[in-house]
Design a protein around this motif. Structure first.
Motif, mmCIF file in Angstrom:
data_model
loop_
_atom_site.group_PDB
_atom_site.id
_atom_site.type_symbol
_atom_site.label_atom_id
_atom_site.label_comp_id
_atom_site.label_asym_id
_atom_site.label_seq_id
_atom_site.Cartn_x
_atom_site.Cartn_y
_atom_site.Cartn_z
ATOM 1 N N THR A 1 133.958 20.958 49.964
ATOM 2 C CA THR A 1 133.650 21.359 48.598
ATOM 3 C C THR A 1 132.555 22.410 48.573
ATOM 4 N N LEU A 2 132.517 23.143 47.481
ATOM 5 C CA LEU A 2 131.502 24.175 47.333
ATOM 6 C C LEU A 2 130.205 23.629 46.747
ATOM 7 N N ALA A 3 130.292 22.623 45.879
ATOM 8 C CA ALA A 3 129.105 22.059 45.235
ATOM 9 C C ALA A 3 128.799 20.698 45.828
ATOM 10 N N GLY A 4 127.520 20.353 45.830
ATOM 11 C CA GLY A 4 127.157 19.059 46.372
ATOM 12 C C GLY A 4 125.742 18.663 46.014
ATOM 13 N N THR A 5 125.412 17.448 46.438
ATOM 14 C CA THR A 5 124.088 16.881 46.207
ATOM 15 C C THR A 5 123.641 16.173 47.470
ATOM 16 N N LEU A 6 122.409 16.424 47.872
ATOM 17 C CA LEU A 6 121.779 15.699 48.974
ATOM 18 C C LEU A 6 120.616 14.918 48.373
ATOM 19 N N GLU A 7 120.477 13.658 48.787
ATOM 20 C CA GLU A 7 119.424 12.819 48.235
ATOM 21 C C GLU A 7 118.716 12.035 49.327
ATOM 22 N N THR A 8 117.444 11.771 49.098
ATOM 23 C CA THR A 8 116.679 10.919 49.993
ATOM 24 C C THR A 8 115.499 10.342 49.231
ATOM 25 N N GLU A 9 114.886 9.320 49.789
ATOM 26 C CA GLU A 9 113.665 8.751 49.239
ATOM 27 C C GLU A 9 112.591 8.804 50.304
ATOM 28 N N LEU A 10 111.383 9.058 49.861
ATOM 29 C CA LEU A 10 110.247 9.202 50.768
ATOM 30 C C LEU A 10 109.115 8.317 50.278
ATOM 31 N N GLU A 11 108.682 7.383 51.123
ATOM 32 C CA GLU A 11 107.542 6.526 50.796
ATOM 33 C C GLU A 11 106.277 7.366 50.889
ATOM 34 N N LEU A 12 105.454 7.320 49.841
ATOM 35 C CA LEU A 12 104.206 8.066 49.801
ATOM 36 C C LEU A 12 103.023 7.102 49.787
ATOM 37 N N LYS A 13 101.920 7.533 50.342
ATOM 38 C CA LYS A 13 100.686 6.743 50.305
ATOM 39 C C LYS A 13 99.902 7.033 49.027
ATOM 40 N N SER A 14 100.120 8.188 48.453
ATOM 41 C CA SER A 14 99.378 8.621 47.264
ATOM 42 C C SER A 14 99.857 7.905 46.012
ATOM 43 N N PRO A 15 98.922 7.653 45.073
ATOM 44 C CA PRO A 15 99.332 7.114 43.772
ATOM 45 C C PRO A 15 100.242 8.111 43.050
ATOM 46 N N ALA A 16 101.163 7.595 42.256
ATOM 47 C CA ALA A 16 102.152 8.438 41.577
ATOM 48 C C ALA A 16 101.499 9.518 40.710
ATOM 49 N N LYS B 1 98.546 10.960 40.889
ATOM 50 C CA LYS B 1 97.866 11.969 41.712
ATOM 51 C C LYS B 1 98.889 12.901 42.385
ATOM 52 N N TYR B 2 99.945 12.324 42.934
ATOM 53 C CA TYR B 2 100.957 13.139 43.608
ATOM 54 C C TYR B 2 101.699 14.015 42.596
ATOM 55 N N PHE B 3 102.064 13.429 41.457
ATOM 56 C CA PHE B 3 102.769 14.185 40.424
ATOM 57 C C PHE B 3 101.929 15.366 39.945
ATOM 58 N N LYS B 4 100.633 15.140 39.733
ATOM 59 C CA LYS B 4 99.759 16.234 39.292
ATOM 60 C C LYS B 4 99.767 17.367 40.318
ATOM 61 N N ARG B 5 99.713 17.015 41.595
ATOM 62 C CA ARG B 5 99.687 18.037 42.648
ATOM 63 C C ARG B 5 100.959 18.887 42.620
ATOM 64 N N ASP C 1 101.333 14.710 50.805
ATOM 65 C CA ASP C 1 100.858 13.328 50.723
ATOM 66 C C ASP C 1 99.686 13.087 51.678
ATOM 67 N N GLU C 2 99.809 13.553 52.911
ATOM 68 C CA GLU C 2 98.734 13.413 53.888
ATOM 69 C C GLU C 2 97.490 14.160 53.440
ATOM 70 N N HIS C 3 97.681 15.350 52.918
ATOM 71 C CA HIS C 3 96.561 16.176 52.455
ATOM 72 C C HIS C 3 95.834 15.497 51.294
ATOM 73 N N LEU C 4 96.579 14.919 50.356
ATOM 74 C CA LEU C 4 95.962 14.199 49.244
ATOM 75 C C LEU C 4 95.151 12.998 49.754
ATOM 76 N N GLY C 5 95.679 12.323 50.763
ATOM 77 C CA GLY C 5 94.999 11.171 51.320
ATOM 78 C C GLY C 5 93.706 11.513 52.046
ATOM 79 N N SER C 6 93.616 12.752 52.535
ATOM 80 C CA SER C 6 92.418 13.171 53.265
ATOM 81 C C SER C 6 91.320 13.711 52.349
ATOM 82 N N GLN C 7 91.641 13.866 51.057
ATOM 83 C CA GLN C 7 90.662 14.400 50.102
ATOM 84 C C GLN C 7 89.936 13.270 49.389
#
Length: 152
Positions: free
Chosen positions: A2-17, A19-23, A144-150
């Motif tokens: 097919t020409l169109a598609g979707t790729l999906e994944t989930e990533l566990e983050l250490k940062s609070p939602a 804080k990460y969303f703002k970044r 995520d790592e960078h946010l955790g180090s700040q």
């Protein structure tokens, strides 16, 4: 194939939602500091760093090659979702459309990034953009790592 598609994944983050969303929604200018081996520069092309609809020009490395992408940002504050819609750049050579969404979901003190890449290829012979998804995942982890180090 097919020409169109979707790729999906989930990533566990250490940062609070929040804080990460703002970044990722209004402080993307920090991405080159968090992931300097992948993201070399992000420049505002139209608008500013915080306004949805603003257009940014990214310079990054993918598979050892320097590339650029110009994207428009869409932000949904209520859902903690950021979508980057490609409007120009190397990715548009293979794909008619390319859109990455990061939906940040609180999970206790941390969060989960649900990453969705929607695309449409110009030709069936082009591969699905799995390498682009891996790049997004890698940069998301670096942020995520960078946010955790700040300090807060």
């Amino acid at each position: 194939m097919t020409l169109a598609g979707t790729l999906e994944t989930e990533l566990e983050l250490k940062s609070p939602a929040d804080k990460y969303f703002k970044r990722i929604s209004s402080e993307l200018h920090h991405a080159p500091n968090a992931s300097p081996d992948k993201v070399h520069a992000i420049e505002v092309h139209e608008g500013d760093w915080e306004t949805p609809g603003s257009v940014k020009l990214w310079t990054y490395t993918l598979n050892g090659k320097k590339e650029v992408i110009k994207d428009k940002i869409e932000v949904d504050e209520a859902k903690k979702s950021v979508t980057l819609v490609a409007v120009d750049g190397h990715v548009m050579e293979k794909y008619k459309s390319y859109k990455v969404t990061l939906h940040i979901v609180p999970k206790g003190e941390a969060s989960v990034a649900k990453i969705t890449l929607n695309f449409e290829k110009h030709h069936e012979s082009h591969d699905d953009p799995k390498d682009y998804l891996q790049c997004v995942i890698s940069v998301a982890k670096d942020i995520d790592e960078h946010l955790g180090s700040q300090a807060d």
